[in-house]
Scaffold this active site. Structure first.
Site, short mmCIF file in Angstrom:
data_model
loop_
_atom_site.label_atom_id
_atom_site.label_comp_id
_atom_site.label_asym_id
_atom_site.label_seq_id
_atom_site.Cartn_x
_atom_site.Cartn_y
_atom_site.Cartn_z
N ASP A 115 0.67 -1.46 0.06
CA ASP A 115 0.03 0.11 -0.43
C ASP A 115 0.96 1.61 0.06
OD1 ASP A 115 -2.56 0.77 2.43
OD2 ASP A 115 -2.15 1.29 -0.14
N HIS A 116 0.01 2.11 0.53
CA HIS A 116 1.09 3.73 -0.29
C HIS A 116 2.30 3.97 0.65
CE1 HIS A 116 -3.68 6.04 -0.09
NE2 HIS A 116 -3.61 4.86 0.56
N GLU A 188 -5.37 10.34 9.24
CA GLU A 188 -4.24 9.11 8.81
C GLU A 188 -3.68 10.33 7.78
OE1 GLU A 188 -6.65 5.57 8.10
OE2 GLU A 188 -4.96 5.62 6.31
N HIS A 234 -9.60 8.24 3.43
CA HIS A 234 -9.63 7.12 4.98
C HIS A 234 -10.33 7.23 6.28
CE1 HIS A 234 -5.17 6.41 2.13
NE2 HIS A 234 -6.14 5.47 1.84
N HIS A 272 -9.61 4.16 -3.53
CA HIS A 272 -8.98 4.23 -2.08
C HIS A 272 -9.89 4.66 -0.49
CE1 HIS A 272 -5.04 3.54 -2.64
NE2 HIS A 272 -4.82 3.59 -3.50
N ASN A 294 -9.87 -0.73 -2.49
CA ASN A 294 -9.21 -0.58 -0.60
C ASN A 294 -9.91 -0.32 0.60
OD1 ASN A 294 -6.82 -0.51 -2.46
ND2 ASN A 294 -6.10 1.16 -1.37
O1 LIG Z 1 -7.70 3.36 1.25
C1 LIG Z 1 -7.23 1.89 2.40
C2 LIG Z 1 -5.83 2.00 2.57
O2 LIG Z 1 -4.96 2.23 1.26
C3 LIG Z 1 -8.33 1.65 3.45
O3 LIG Z 1 -8.65 2.94 3.62
P1 LIG Z 1 -10.02 2.86 4.42
O4 LIG Z 1 -9.21 2.72 5.73
O5 LIG Z 1 -10.95 3.68 4.70
O6 LIG Z 1 -10.88 1.84 3.79
O1 LIG Z 2 -4.47 4.44 3.76
C1 LIG Z 2 -3.61 3.28 4.11
C2 LIG Z 2 -3.98 2.34 5.32
O2 LIG Z 2 -5.55 1.97 5.30
C3 LIG Z 2 -3.28 1.66 5.83
O3 LIG Z 2 -3.29 2.46 7.02
P1 LIG Z 2 -2.38 1.82 8.56
O4 LIG Z 2 -1.31 0.52 7.90
O5 LIG Z 2 -1.22 3.07 8.32
O6 LIG Z 2 -2.87 2.24 9.28
ZN LIG Z 3 -2.37 9.01 -0.77
ZN LIG Z 4 -5.64 3.91 0.85
#
Ligand SMILES: O=C(CO)COP(=O)(O)O
Ligand SMILES: O=C[C@H](O)COP(=O)(O)O
Ligand SMILES: [Zn+2]
Ligand SMILES: [Zn+2]
Length: 369
Positions: A115-116, A188, A234, A272, A294
């Site tokens: 992911d990101h 976040e 998110h 996302h 996601n």
């Molecule tokens: O985009 C996400 C992970 O990259 C997840 O988003 P949510 O936590 O809002 O479901």
């Molecule tokens: O956007 C990212 C995902 O929601 C995961 O985030 P996190 O694992 O850093 O909480």
């Molecule tokens: Zn981003």
């Molecule tokens: Zn995301």
């Protein structure tokens, strides 16, 4: 990876169950778009969440995407590891190896993704590419099907040039790149999630011209999917806070299709911030070419809620090993396999809903038997 296959409207290829990479990844992605459905991309942090995702995919006869953030990867390796970079790389690798070992047993196809990753996390992706290069050199598939580079908070040129730098290395391994154009909001991300922040924050809405610029630069270098923002956030907030406008995805599809002279929906798009999204917006986004949605926050809550309910039903078993009045032992209540399993079952139920929302139920292209 050869160019995306144009899957005819007839039944798509079937694939061996297990982790799909390279051309098999393209076959699954094309089956989603030809079939008009998308796959949930579920964030995982340990074996319980991984296994719950695999179980739900199998129960729904759906293929699935399993992903970890850098935080999820670090947690998978264990918070006791001091070297954060090594923990992120080894945690993601451990998760990948767990899925490579077990996915085929569940009889579905699995896309493995990270992911990101903003600029400071690029070494994390590069560390994983190092490991995938070792796998491919040994005649095995790469660890991951795809990685995300999230440089959407930077000027477009800097975002795209860094993606262009890494994409050829990924292409050689049969790994696809997910880029982000336009920012995903949310607590976040330190970006507004209140409607008023939203409406005037152009960064939360991807511009078609930017998508065309990205497509022209990157598509000759390798396979790219695009996290295009249409008000995505998110996390989950009070109703009305988020203004999703999936129709702007269509603007990008039409703009790029016209410019490159392709058929409709040349772009493979990523949604996302799937948690808490209205069902009609999910349906619309999938109709505009989203193949991956996601979902993290809702799955986190499902796990916590399941375990929480169980603890509330058996409070004394989480305070005493033996009942102070009856001397009855509580072991079978506090055994982690009991309450962790309840958390897993709660994730499975929440993902039943996601497979249905995305039209993915009973669409698996994994060969049976
Ligand atoms: O985009 C996400 C992970 O990259 C997840 O988003 P949510 O936590 O809002 O479901
Ligand atoms: O956007 C990212 C995902 O929601 C995961 O985030 P996190 O694992 O850093 O909480
Ligand atoms: Zn981003
Ligand atoms: Zn995301």
């Amino acid at each position: 990876m050869s160019e995306a296959k144009t899957v005819s409207s007839s039944k798509p290829h079937s694939l061996k169950p297990g982790v799909v990479t390279g051309d098999d990844y393209l076959t699954l992605l094309d089956a989603c778009k030809a079939g008009g459905y998308a796959l949930p991309a579920v964030n995982v942090v340990g074996t319980d969440s991984v296994n719950a995702v695999l179980e739900s995919a199998a129960r729904n006869n759906s293929d699935v995407i399993i992903q970890c953030s850098n935080g999820g990867a670090r947690f998978y390796a264990g918070e006791g590891l001091a070297d954060q970079h090594r923990a992120r790389v080894l945690g993601a690798a451990a998760m990948a190896r767990h899925v490579h070992l077990l996915a085929k047993e569940y009889g579905v196809c699995v896309i493995l993704h990270t992911d990101h990753a903003n600029r400071k996390l690029i070494p994390w992706v590069e560390g994983l590419l190092d490991l995938s290069e070792e796998e491919v050199k040994a005649g095995r598939p790469p660890l991951f099907s795809s990685h995300m580079l999230d440089l959407s908070s930077e000027p477009l040129e800097e975002n795209l040039s860094e993606c262009a730098r890494l994409l050829p290395r990924m292409e050689k391994l049969g790994i696809s790149l997910e880029i982000e154009l336009g920012v995903t909001g949310g607590e976040e991300d330190g970006v507004g999630h209140d409607l008023e922040d939203h409406a005037d924050n152009a960064h939360l809405y991807t511009q078609p011209e930017d998508v065309l610029q990205a497509w022209k630069l990157l598509s000759p270098l390798g396979h790219v999917t695009i996290a295009a923002s249409f008000g995505n956030v998110h996390g989950v907030y009070k109703p009305g806070n988020v203004q999703l406008r999936p129709e702007i995805l269509l603007h990008s599809q039409e703009h790029v299709a016209k410019a490159i002279g392709s058929g409709p929906k040349p772009l493979s798009l990523v949604f996302h911030g799937g948690s808490g999204s209205e069902k009609d917006k999910i349906t619309a986004a999938v109709s505009y070419g989203v193949f991956k949605m996601n979902i993290d926050t809702d799955v986190q809550f499902a796990f916590a809620n399941g375990v929480g309910e169980y603890v509330l039903q058996h409070p004394k078993a989480f305070q005493h090993q033996i009942d102070p009045e009856t001397d009855a032992p509580y072991k079978k209540f506090y055994d982690p396999r009991k309450w962790l399993r309840i958390g897993e079952e709660s994730i499975v139920s929440r993902l039943d809903e996601a497979f249905a929302d995305l039209g993915a139920k009973d669409q698996s292209i994994a060969a049976k038997g």
